[in-house]
Design a protein around this motif. Structure first.
Motif: not given
Length: 246
Positions: A74-75, A80-81, A232-235, A226-227
């Motif tokens: 995810t974004l 965080r990374a 957006l798709d998983f939202r 892509r993230l």
């Protein structure tokens, strides 16, 4: 009888044809040309050292950022990374997070196509700015590479002109009189080539390296896009799963 040999000897006395000796014996204009070309060569190698370290460090940071973005699901995880990293990769992620936060209120009423376009626009501007910063200073190399041979040629023409004037004043074509002036003039051309050839080679090397750097940033930018699309798709998928569970 004694004057003849001494005059002949003075015309054939060896001239100091070492580079330093020719420089000291050259005309003031030729000296100025040589000093300018020597300074241009110094600038070329200074830019090579500084820009080589900058490109190397930029590529390493961009590769680490691209790897972190590629490994994230995810974004927010990518943010965080990368943490508070100041490189362009972290700027790409933060720009996408800011645009997503600004558009959060409208996502329930419109599709995410507008958000994707705005994120793409911001990412492209960050890429372009990073490429401009990395290209800073390389234009000087192009200028030196294209003008140094002609500057050296100007010094050569001026020096040969003075050599012929000296020949006419001495009223002799003795090689000992002609050769030093011509050698001093040709030294300017040699210095022009010494300044120009490395500048052209280094500029071409930097052009390829900067193109590779931009490609790494493009990969990182594509990963951020892509993230954003995945989020957006998983939202829209998550509320559907909750309703099915109820």
């Amino acid at each position: 009888m004694e004057t003849g040999p001494s005059t002949a000897t003075s015309l054939t006395l060896p001239h100091d044809l070492s580079p330093w000796g020719m420089f000291m014996a050259a005309d003031i204009v030729v000296k100025a040309v040589m000093i300018g070309l020597a300074f241009a060569s110094f600038v070329t190698w200074t830019i090579w050292l500084a820009k080589s370290l900058e490109i190397l460090g930029g590529k390493l940071r961009a590769r680490r950022a691209a790897q972190a973005i590629g490994n994230a699901a995810t974004l927010n995880q990518a943010g965080r990374a990368l943490g508070h990293n100041g490189g362009p990769g972290a700027l790409l992620v933060r720009a996408a997070e800011e645009e997503t936060a600004l558009s959060a209120g409208s996502l329930d009423h419109v599709s995410g196509d507008g958000l994707k376009e705005r994120v793409t626009s911001r990412l492209s501007r960050i890429e372009a700015a990073a490429a401009r910063r990395m290209s800073r200073g390389t234009g000087v190399l192009a200028t030196i590479g294209s003008t140094a041979p002609f500057v050296g040629l100007f010094g050569t023409v001026w020096g040969i002109m003075n050599a012929f004037i000296g020949i006419s004043q001495a009223q002799t074509t003795n090689l000992a009189v002609v050769a030093p002036g011509i050698a001093e003039a040709l030294l300017a051309t040699a210095m022009g080539l010494v300044a120009a050839i490395p500048a052209v080679v280094i500029y071409n090397v930097f052009a390829r390296s900067i193109a590779g750097y931009r490609q790494i940033l493009a990969d990182a930018s594509a990963g951020v896009e892509r993230l954003v699309s995945r989020d957006l798709d998983f939202r829209t998928v998550a509320p559907a799963k909750q309703m099915a569970a109820e």
